[in-house]
Design a protein around this motif. Structure first.
Motif, PDB file in Angstrom:
ATOM      1  N   THR A 460       0.836  -1.199   0.000  1.00 38.59           N
ATOM      2  CA  THR A 460       0.000   0.000   0.000  1.00 38.59           C
ATOM      3  C   THR A 460       0.875   1.255   0.000  1.00 38.59           C
ATOM      4  O   THR A 460       2.111   1.203   0.155  1.00 38.59           O
ATOM      5  N   GLU A 461       0.228   2.417  -0.148  1.00 42.05           N
ATOM      6  CA  GLU A 461       0.944   3.694  -0.119  1.00 42.05           C
ATOM      7  C   GLU A 461       1.673   3.870   1.206  1.00 42.05           C
ATOM      8  O   GLU A 461       2.815   4.363   1.259  1.00 42.05           O
ATOM      9  N   SER A 462       1.055   3.464   2.278  1.00 38.27           N
ATOM     10  CA  SER A 462       1.683   3.573   3.595  1.00 38.27           C
ATOM     11  C   SER A 462       2.940   2.709   3.696  1.00 38.27           C
ATOM     12  O   SER A 462       3.965   3.126   4.232  1.00 38.27           O
ATOM     13  N   GLN A 465       5.808   4.284   1.857  1.00 38.72           N
ATOM     14  CA  GLN A 465       6.386   5.427   2.553  1.00 38.72           C
ATOM     15  C   GLN A 465       7.319   4.975   3.683  1.00 38.72           C
ATOM     16  O   GLN A 465       8.334   5.620   3.950  1.00 38.72           O
TER      17      GLN A 465
END
Length: 692
Positions: A460-462, A465
């Motif tokens: 996921t984007e999280s 990051q």
């Protein structure tokens, strides 16, 4: 002197000067001269030299004093003159101590060698003496005498004292005055190598202490000792009447703070010693003051007195290249190093130009502990030597080693920053193979590594990051992600690739979560970070310097820059007009600063740009340029990110005024150096904007 005193100690009655001369094979005048100035030394034993007309000389005083003097004389006389190095060192001491002509026979008797050997020993001193522009003159029927100017002779005395000083005499100095005073005594009291009267040293130090001169408090301890020795030599030379002939008109002395200090010091010495110091002494003392090594506090960044600042920066630049091309870029970006070396080289150049010596009590330690850096510093010193057409001593190279070595240590310190590195291990499900790979890696990776397993659909984007890089057995196409593809068993070479990436990421600081006081969301903060990064990367990537004929007109220079910034003739024309219009509003030619600053906002470009343009001669010839030699162009696109462009380019503009190193690089016309400082400036702004 030793032999005369030993002879007097062996007699209970008076001994005539002629008898002493006959016994020792020297002249009566030599006996008288050797005994001059012994009163202070004998007083420390409680003894006196009693003179009685027609009877001669006799040592009087307590028996224990005579016994102590006898023992010390026997120790001093134990020098092995069969050792060629010791013998020649002592011979050098003798010709410096007494500059009156001597027969070769005198030196052969003194050293216990043949006249041919004494002549050979004198000849061997030539290289040492030549460094101070001195020479031994041998003249038939006249004898042997040391020739050279008074200034060179005194500097040779200082150099000899420095060379016969143990490192421990200076290395263990403390800040208190008593310790420094004792160190001064130690430096000059070297047994047979004693050129100065200890009482003179004490009085000179006392006068300097009473003057309370702030400038002297900034001298290093070694420089203070050198100052005391310099003044003591001058006083004893003047007091003895042995001054060599000097020009009737002394060199002109500048009217500055150092000259005023030299005059105050000499006035204090005249009052203390009841002497009239010749005018030339101001020049001698001024050279020493300007060549004194000072304590660097990190705040001084002014041009060197009497030297061209840009030329000195050019020398530093060449020294950095000669030291080690591999570290040249990093050293140029180390502002503390550049400033420190700039300050250090000011007195160094004075010393080198005037052949002034300096004590470096740490030299042996530096050569042993930092041998490789010392050899690189020697290459840097060769650049300085060629620039000044002189030689650089190993003592000076030692100090350069300290500056370069400190910069390298700082560089290592910056790279030594280590943070946690987060690695994601990816397989199809995130359970089976990924878990197996994590187990294999856990005992082979550093402790600051954190491992997580993911399935292909878990990224996921999280996760992206939070993760520094991914290890995957699958071909992953994830924009912005760093993916290292390996085999499931992870071979030795693949492990090395992983370790290399860990080392890289562990030294790169991660931006913290951004939350602004105004309530800016995390996502918008990320957007701003991205914009700043893109803006700065573009400025660095697109920076160029253009060289044009010195005869170019203002319009031709603007056209050159506009052409470089645009893709077609129409855009070039628009940008050209925009720059001209801005210039007409308020001219940005600054002759007192040496540059022109052209800027505008335009729709013809999509990326902020920074260019420099210089002539192929000393300066632009067009009258509009008013003799400047550098044109800067700062332009920004006209879009919704106006504030970001304005802030970044505004910071660059203000740095031309606030950052002297950047300003000097601009005037120096070195594109690599300009880019280096531009990177440093942008990094400073980025860290400030993100509160890193």
């Amino acid at each position: 002197m030793q032999q005369i005193l030993q002879r007097l100690l062996s007699e209970e009655d008076f001994v005539s000067e002629q008898a002493l001369a006959d016994d020792l094979g020297i002249s009566k005048r030599t006996v008288q001269r050797e005994l001059d100035g012994t009163a202070g030394a004998l007083a420390s034993y409680g003894l006196q030299l009693q003179r009685k007309k027609k009877a001669g000389l006799k040592l009087i005083g307590p028996a224990d004093g005579k016994e102590k003097l006898t023992a010390n004389l026997q120790t001093a006389s134990a020098m092995d003159f069969t050792d060629k190095h010791n013998r020649r060192r002592y011979l050098l001491f003798e010709i410096l101590r007494d500059r009156t002509p001597k027969k070769l026979f005198y030196y052969s008797q003194l050293l216990g060698v043949s006249e041919a050997t004494a002549a050979s020993d004198l000849e061997s001193l030539t290289p040492w003496l030549q460094k101070n522009n001195l020479a031994v003159l041998k003249k038939q029927g006249y004898g042997v005498v040391l020739t050279g100017s008074e200034k060179d002779y005194r500097e040779a005395m200082r150099r000899f004292i420095s060379e016969t000083t143990s490192a421990e005499d200076v290395k263990e100095l403390h800040a208190d005055h008593e310790a420094l005073s004792q160190a001064v005594m130690n430096v000059t009291d070297k047994g047979i190598y004693k050129l100065l009267n200890s009482h003179t040293i004490q009085r000179v130090y006392a006068v300097l202490k009473e003057l309370h001169e702030e400038r002297i408090t900034h001298f290093t301890d070694a420089a203070k000792i050198g100052l005391v020795i310099h003044i003591a030599i001058a006083i004893e030379r003047v007091a003895s009447g042995q001054l060599q002939e000097e020009p009737s008109v002394p060199p002109s002395v500048p009217d500055d703070e150092d000259s005023a200090l030299a005059r105050r010091i000499l006035k204090g010495m005249e009052n203390e010693f009841h002497l009239s110091m010749p005018a030339i002494e101001v020049s001698y003392l001024l050279l020493h003051i300007k060549g004194a090594k000072i304590r660097y506090s990190g705040s001084s960044w002014q041009g060197p007195d009497g030297l061209d600042e840009s030329a000195l920066l050019g020398i530093i630049d060449a020294m950095i290249d000669a030291f080690d091309p591999q570290y040249a870029y990093d050293l140029r970006c180390d502002d503390e190093f550049i400033r420190g070396l700039f300050v250090h080289l000011q007195p160094t150049i004075v010393r080198l130009k005037h052949h002034l010596n300096i004590i470096n009590p740490l030299l042996d330690d530096i050569q042993q502990e930092y041998a490789s850096i010392f050899q690189k510093a020697r290459r840097a010193a060769d650049v300085l030597a060629r620039a000044l057409d002189t030689t650089v001593s190993e003592e000076e190279i030692g100090y350069l080693t300290i500056h370069f070595g400190a910069a390298l240590e700082r560089l290592k310190g910056k790279k030594a920053f280590t943070r946690k590195v987060v690695i994601g291990i990816v397989c199809a499900s995130g359970f089976g193979l990924a878990r197996l790979m994590m187990t294999r890696l856990q005992n082979k990776l550093p402790s600051h590594v954190e491992l997580h397993t993911y399935g292909k659909d878990d990224l996921t984007e999280s996760v992206l990051q939070e993760t520094d890089f991914f290890i995957s057995t699958l071909p992953l196409q994830i924009p912005g992600a760093d993916v290292l593809r390996t085999s499931p068993l992870i071979t030795g070479s693949e492990l090395q690739h992983i370790l290399g990436k860990i080392d890289t990421y562990s030294h790169i600081r991660k931006a913290p979560d951004l939350v602004t006081p105004s309530g800016e969301t995390f996502l918008s903060a990320l957007d701003r970070t991205h914009l700043l990064a893109r803006e700065m990367a573009g400025l660095l990537r697109h920076y160029q310097q253009f060289t044009v004929p010195a005869s170019s007109t203002f319009a031709q220079v603007v056209h050159t820059l506009a052409t470089a910034a645009t893709k077609d003739e129409e855009d070039t024309a628009h940008l050209f007009d925009a720059i001209i219009r801005r210039e007409r509003l308020n001219s940005q030619i600054f002759p007192d600063q040496g540059f022109a600053l052209l800027h505008c906002r335009t729709q013809t470009i999509r990326q902020s740009l920074f260019y420099t343009c210089v002539p192929d001669g000393p300066a632009f010839e067009d009258d509009y340029f008013k003799g400047i030699a550098t044109v800067l162009l700062l332009i920004m696109p006209e879009d919704e990110y106006r504030q970001v462009h304005t802030d970044v380019l505004g910071f660059i503009s203000s740095s031309l005024v606030n950052d002297d190193a950047f300003y000097q690089a601009i005037l120096g016309h070195d594109p690599e150096k300009i880019r280096c400082h531009l990177q440093r400036i942008l990094k400073t702004y980025f860290e400030s904007a993100l509160s890193l």
